[in-house]
Design an enzyme around this catalytic site. Sequence first.
Site, PDB file in Angstrom:
ATOM      1  N   TRP A 102      16.404 -10.546 -43.824  1.00  0.00           N
ATOM      2  CA  TRP A 102      17.543 -10.191 -45.486  1.00  0.00           C
ATOM      3  C   TRP A 102      17.942 -11.242 -45.934  1.00  0.00           C
ATOM      4  O   TRP A 102      18.298 -10.978 -47.072  1.00  0.00           O
ATOM      5  CB  TRP A 102      18.914  -9.833 -44.314  1.00  0.00           C
ATOM      6  CG  TRP A 102      18.333  -8.933 -43.401  1.00  0.00           C
ATOM      7  CD1 TRP A 102      18.441  -8.687 -41.564  1.00  0.00           C
ATOM      8  CD2 TRP A 102      17.791  -7.222 -43.982  1.00  0.00           C
ATOM      9  NE1 TRP A 102      18.024  -8.165 -41.075  1.00  0.00           N
ATOM     10  CE2 TRP A 102      17.620  -7.428 -42.842  1.00  0.00           C
ATOM     11  CE3 TRP A 102      18.010  -6.862 -44.728  1.00  0.00           C
ATOM     12  CZ2 TRP A 102      16.954  -5.319 -42.411  1.00  0.00           C
ATOM     13  CZ3 TRP A 102      17.231  -5.282 -44.593  1.00  0.00           C
ATOM     14  CH2 TRP A 102      16.725  -4.988 -43.482  1.00  0.00           C
ATOM     15  N   ASP A 171      26.606 -13.632 -45.559  1.00  0.00           N
ATOM     16  CA  ASP A 171      27.000 -12.110 -44.751  1.00  0.00           C
ATOM     17  C   ASP A 171      26.513 -11.831 -43.770  1.00  0.00           C
ATOM     18  O   ASP A 171      25.746 -12.797 -42.995  1.00  0.00           O
ATOM     19  CB  ASP A 171      24.884 -11.143 -45.685  1.00  0.00           C
ATOM     20  CG  ASP A 171      24.270  -9.668 -44.566  1.00  0.00           C
ATOM     21  OD1 ASP A 171      25.541  -9.284 -43.656  1.00  0.00           O
ATOM     22  OD2 ASP A 171      23.514  -9.540 -44.670  1.00  0.00           O
ATOM     23  N   LYS A 195      27.248  -2.074 -37.467  1.00  0.00           N
ATOM     24  CA  LYS A 195      26.213  -2.760 -36.152  1.00  0.00           C
ATOM     25  C   LYS A 195      27.572  -2.778 -35.351  1.00  0.00           C
ATOM     26  O   LYS A 195      27.692  -3.240 -34.326  1.00  0.00           O
ATOM     27  CB  LYS A 195      25.471  -4.158 -36.630  1.00  0.00           C
ATOM     28  CG  LYS A 195      25.054  -3.477 -37.130  1.00  0.00           C
ATOM     29  CD  LYS A 195      23.962  -4.872 -37.712  1.00  0.00           C
ATOM     30  CE  LYS A 195      22.410  -4.434 -38.845  1.00  0.00           C
ATOM     31  NZ  LYS A 195      21.834  -4.362 -38.162  1.00  0.00           N
TER      32      LYS A 195
END
Length: 358
Positions: A102, A171, A195
């Site tokens: 990511w 992030d 999540k």
Amino acid sequence: MKRAYNFNAGPASLPESVLKKAEQEWLNYKGTGMNVMEMSHRSKPYEEIHQQAQNLLRKLLQIPDNYEVLFLQGGASLQFTMVPMNLMEEGKKGQYVLTGAWSEKALKEAKKIGHAEAIATGKDNQYREIPSVSSLKTLEDGAYLHITSNNTIFGTQWHETPKVSIPLVADMSSDILCRPIDVASYGLIYAGAQKNLGPSGVTVVIVRKDLLERSKDSLPTMLDYRTHAKNDSLYNTPPTMAIYLLKLVLEWADSLGGTAALEKINKEKAALLYNVIDDSDGFYKGHAEASSRSLMNVTFTLKNQELTEAFLAEAKERGFTGLNGHRSVGGCRASIYNAVPLEHVEVLAQFMKEFKSR
């Protein structure tokens, strides 16, 4: 109905009490005769939901008043673009620490917008550990430093916040709300909700107000943080149902005692699985180095591919779901986000012990 042992990496498990609450209000939210999805985002009932969600997030994360809380769409993937679009400065670079797929994607997008570079990477060691904070050499020409606080694919997590002179961007899609954080240490935090915060469809952005001044008037309206800050994230129709469920999840987290209580439970859950791995005499092998292990994603392999496939097949028969490792690395992964009950992790740990003994 028996609930699945849900260890999916995202979209992930939601608290059962939240789902039941949503079920109760599904056809008739507080006497409106409507589902939240059906009502106007300009109506008073929805405005209350919207504001309550913001207030709860501020409370749980102790967000200072000089930060905006935004509810956006597009997931973390859109933030890979919006961050450099809004925070890049003339003559300065976006600086990135690479700790997994990511962060690689975030850097790739930033390079399309302006000057960006990796100042540290864990790729040479197959992303088994987080680079030490002391090794980070941010440059004076840095516009910001970007990190990915938790790495779902490789099962690593930052356990120390870098202290830098430029704005720190994180992030936090896969570990926000799993433990207390000092929001004031960051210039901007973003997180897809699917999540730890709620369902897919809404992205939370927490940005220090002075950084909004960096956004340029030439930016497309919807990609300008100022647009959403000025309009309380209501410039266009927001993902109302996702924000409603986000509110319910935040109420649930608050009822448990907030981030400190969640951290205690999360450490207990993670220890159950890591202890099985460490005590297995090499039958199970964790991917992450011990110092970088994630509280949210426990990644491991078995002695060989045949055993791995047998483990996953039997786990599926037992009612476990989501234990396959990411398609890019294989192996196994148990995602144990906030809403995954301790009891489910205990059942998984016991299954791992039984499988090894056989």
